[in-house]
Design an enzyme around this catalytic site. Structure first.
Site, PDB file in Angstrom:
ATOM      1  N   GLY A  32       5.027   5.465   8.929  1.00  0.00           N
ATOM      2  CA  GLY A  32       5.660   4.158   8.694  1.00  0.00           C
ATOM      3  C   GLY A  32       7.115   4.220   8.309  1.00  0.00           C
ATOM      4  N   SER A  33       7.421   4.876   7.196  1.00  0.00           N
ATOM      5  CA  SER A  33       8.802   4.861   6.707  1.00  0.00           C
ATOM      6  C   SER A  33       9.613   6.001   7.297  1.00  0.00           C
ATOM      7  CB  SER A  33       8.822   4.958   5.180  1.00  0.00           C
ATOM      8  OG  SER A  33       8.237   6.169   4.750  1.00  0.00           O
ATOM      9  N   TRP A  87      -2.246  -0.479  -7.890  1.00  0.00           N
ATOM     10  CA  TRP A  87      -0.922  -0.035  -8.309  1.00  0.00           C
ATOM     11  C   TRP A  87      -0.117  -1.149  -8.981  1.00  0.00           C
ATOM     12  CZ3 TRP A  87       0.771   3.521  -3.624  1.00  0.00           C
ATOM     13  CH2 TRP A  87       0.045   4.707  -3.699  1.00  0.00           C
ATOM     14  N   ASP A 115      -2.231   0.155   4.969  1.00  0.00           N
ATOM     15  CA  ASP A 115      -2.330   1.389   4.189  1.00  0.00           C
ATOM     16  C   ASP A 115      -3.172   1.203   2.932  1.00  0.00           C
ATOM     17  OD1 ASP A 115      -0.741   2.722   5.996  1.00  0.00           O
ATOM     18  OD2 ASP A 115       1.109   2.423   4.869  1.00  0.00           O
ATOM     19  N   GLU A 121      -8.290   6.135  -5.561  1.00  0.00           N
ATOM     20  CA  GLU A 121      -7.701   6.255  -6.901  1.00  0.00           C
ATOM     21  C   GLU A 121      -8.315   5.292  -7.903  1.00  0.00           C
ATOM     22  OE1 GLU A 121      -3.279   5.442  -8.650  1.00  0.00           O
ATOM     23  OE2 GLU A 121      -3.421   6.688  -6.857  1.00  0.00           O
ATOM     24  N   HIS A 153      -4.116   4.194   6.440  1.00  0.00           N
ATOM     25  CA  HIS A 153      -3.606   5.522   6.058  1.00  0.00           C
ATOM     26  C   HIS A 153      -4.065   5.831   4.650  1.00  0.00           C
ATOM     27  CE1 HIS A 153      -1.097   8.954   5.347  1.00  0.00           C
ATOM     28  NE2 HIS A 153      -0.485   8.349   4.348  1.00  0.00           N
ATOM     29  N   CYS A 160      -3.730   9.173   1.896  1.00  0.00           N
ATOM     30  CA  CYS A 160      -3.124  10.491   1.710  1.00  0.00           C
ATOM     31  C   CYS A 160      -3.695  11.164   0.471  1.00  0.00           C
ATOM     32  CB  CYS A 160      -1.601  10.383   1.606  1.00  0.00           C
ATOM     33  SG  CYS A 160      -0.992   9.124   0.486  1.00  0.00           S
ATOM     34  N   GLU A 206      -4.066  13.289   5.534  1.00  0.00           N
ATOM     35  CA  GLU A 206      -3.406  14.569   5.300  1.00  0.00           C
ATOM     36  C   GLU A 206      -4.305  15.684   5.819  1.00  0.00           C
ATOM     37  OE1 GLU A 206      -3.103  18.373   3.601  1.00  0.00           O
ATOM     38  OE2 GLU A 206      -4.662  16.987   2.908  1.00  0.00           O
ATOM     39  N   HIS A 233       6.138  16.446   2.066  1.00  0.00           N
ATOM     40  CA  HIS A 233       6.652  16.693   0.721  1.00  0.00           C
ATOM     41  C   HIS A 233       7.405  18.010   0.622  1.00  0.00           C
ATOM     42  CE1 HIS A 233       3.500  13.651   0.051  1.00  0.00           C
ATOM     43  NE2 HIS A 233       4.313  13.222  -0.890  1.00  0.00           N
TER      44      HIS A 233
END
Length: 572
Positions: free
Chosen positions: A246-247, A375, A413, A419, A454, A456, A478, A508
């Site tokens: 995406g980014s 988040w 996403d 999480e 997505h 990750c 990933e 990363h």
């Protein structure tokens, strides 16, 4: 480790330290008797150092209350905010007279002012259970910004409802003073109840949409295998389609322009023209590299959650509310304070402009409802699942607009899907039930629209069944760090038929991946999954990387994929 801790404690005692605070949040996880045997043995030895030990747990109830309160330490902290079980155990079993109870009564994770009247009643009850009582926050305050004081641009009426770290400490002081008979503190306790009885942030239209939801609203019109045939005919993509998550790099120039726009130093028209030029350049770059499915680059976005918080009603953002994300990285969690709705299109302008520049499909890029919720700070006066459904409906409106504008692929996403899972497995089913439904609600697109998601760096093995229930068409994951071993989760899942975007290199790392390294990842996946299911992409967005790293990495990725296609077609 115990001898090391013992040595540290003895050094502290010799330096004059009399009391040491130990953090043990792991004791709220699912634990067995042998775990508790080890914990008891460790603290028995550490207690012989002559230092007073205070043991802190938080985020959930301790897994074995009776074993916990019998540990050979002087003080024990219990989180009395995140759960009911700790309080029920205190009422049922009492608390040892020879230990101090540190009662976590003020919420350390959410930014809302407490109803101090209710808290005072609780503390008065606890004082009858524990002879030595200390009141505290429920968990560390690093989950919160320092103070709400400098926030001057919040929606009307919100600031008076907020309590950040500094204010939380003030609430604890007020409770203490009220217990000690301070008239001014007692008055503050009474006043705190008012804001909890007043309606705030309600939107009747949103409430009506929630109550009108039916079972069919959480299902797409056709099952995946029928959708897949329609989408293949519509998109006509090659074997191993290539794309990005995406980014693209957020350069210093991009960040400066955004800051200048927000500070009023450049006009909206000037900023829009700048963003369009960035989109033009990134579309041209992707076409030159040879990617099959393109993105618009997300140059207008600061953060994948904050961007949508700016656009949605019922969610506020702060200017100074920085908290730690991971390592040394920080972010500003939005605050969901009311019913969530979409006053207008959020991504339509940038996505459709990007699509107008190319004949290749450009993905619509959205952040999913579960990630936006997990988040953000969220309100506590309605169930969490209802907030997720509100966000999902707002995103569904955006999906419909993107479809009407001719966007054929939409990525939603959900990196925080795993999480937000509760710490105890007994609570997983309830969480995943509404989390899955929230995603299905926002992704209820037409059969010909290909829905991507997505995730990750998640532990897929434990939640693969719930992931499958989300009913997307393509998931990108990933796979580079594990050299494709994460694919084992999909191998063990019988009947997996969804397409998977294999993250073939680690964004990363500044290292430029070789074609050989990336090919190994794809070949590992091909041993497990039909090649027709596989996409090729980086393992995450490219926002934090430099163009000097991105360009050669993507060129290698596309060249590797082309070579692999040729080998497959040649029967190698």
């Amino acid at each position: 480790l115990v001898p090391v801790y013992r040595e540290v404690l003895l050094s502290l005692r010799n330096a004059g330290c009399q009391r040491v605070h130990f953090e043990e949040p792991a004791l709220v996880l699912d634990t067995e008797d042998w775990h508790w045997d080890l914990v008891e043995e460790a603290y028995r030895e550490l207690s012989q150092t002559g230092v007073s030990l205070a043991l802190f747990t938080y985020y959930d109830s301790v897994s074995n209350y009776e074993r916990f309160v019998s540990l050979p330490v002087q003080s024990l902290h219990l989180d009395l905010v995140s759960n009911r079980e700790n309080l029920e155990n205190l009422r049922k079993h009492g608390f040892p007279a020879d230990k101090g109870l540190i009662a976590g009564v003020i919420n350390g994770r959410q930014p809302w002012k407490a109803n101090l009247r209710k808290k005072l009643k609780l503390v008065e009850e606890l004082s009858k259970i524990a002879e030595n009582l200390v009141i505290s926050n429920s968990c560390p305050l690093y989950h919160l910004p320092v103070t709400v004081e400098p926030e001057e641009d919040l929606p009307e009426g919100l600031k008076e409802r907020l309590s950040f770290a500094k204010e939380k400490l003030g609430e604890l002081k007020t409770l203490r003073d009220a217990l000690n008979g301070s008239e001014s503190a007692v008055e503050k306790v009474k006043e705190s109840e008012k804001i909890h009885t007043e309606a705030f942030g309600e939107n009747p239209e949103v409430r009506k949409r929630i109550t009108s939801l039916r079972d069919e609203d959480f299902r797409r019109d056709l099952p995946y295998r029928e959708r897949e045939k329609i989408q293949r005919e519509e998109l006509k993509l090659p074997l191993f389609p290539t794309t990005t998550i995406g980014s693209f790099p957020q350069t210093e120039e991009v960040r400066k322009k955004r800051t200048a726009y927000r500070n009023g130093r450049i006009s909206e028209e000037e900023y829009r023209d700048f963003i369009r030029k960035q989109i033009e350049q990134v579309i041209s770059f992707q076409e030159d590299v040879g990617l099959d499915v393109l993105v618009h680059g997300e140059f207008e976005r600061t953060d994948m959650v904050e961007f949508f918080a700016f656009k949605l009603d019922g969610i506020a953002t702060t200017k100074h509310g920085w908290v730690l994300s991971y390592g040394s990285r920080v972010y500003r969690p939005p605050i969901i304070y009311g019913d969530v709705s979409r006053p207008g299109p959020m991504t339509l302008e940038e996505i459709t402009y990007a699509q107008s520049l190319t004949d290749k499909p450009v993905k619509g890029m959205l952040t999913g409802p579960v990630t936006i919720l997990n988040w953000s700070y969220y309100r506590e006066d309605v169930p969490k699942k209802e907030i997720a459904y509100q966000i999902a409906l707002a995103l569904l409106d955006e999906v419909r607009d993107l479809e009407e504008a001719g966007i054929k692929i939409i990525q939603i996403d959900e990196p925080a899907f795993r999480e937000g899972v509760p710490l105890k497995r007994r609570d997983w089913q309830e969480y995943f039930s509404w989390a899955v439904k929230a995603f299905r609600l926002c992704s209820r697109a037409r059969p010909r629209t290909q829905i991507h998601t997505h995730m990750c760096y998640s532990e897929f093995n434990e939640i693969i069944e719930f992931i499958y229930q989300m009913d997307f068409d393509v998931i990108s994951i990933e796979a580079s760090r594990s050299k494709g071993e994460i694919i084992e989760a999909f191998e063990r899942f019988k009947g997996w038929d969804r397409q998977i975007g294999i993250g073939v290199y680690d964004i990363h790392s500044p290292a430029i991946p070789t074609k050989e390294e990336m090919k190994l990842v794809v070949e590992r996946a091909m041993k497990v999954l039909p090649r027709e299911l596989l996409w090729v992409n980086p393992d995450c967005g490219l926002k934090t990387r430099r163009w000097e790293e991105v360009e050669p990495a993507l060129r290698n990725m596309v060249e590797m994929t082309r070579e692999l296609r040729e080998e497959v077609h040649a029967g190698v």
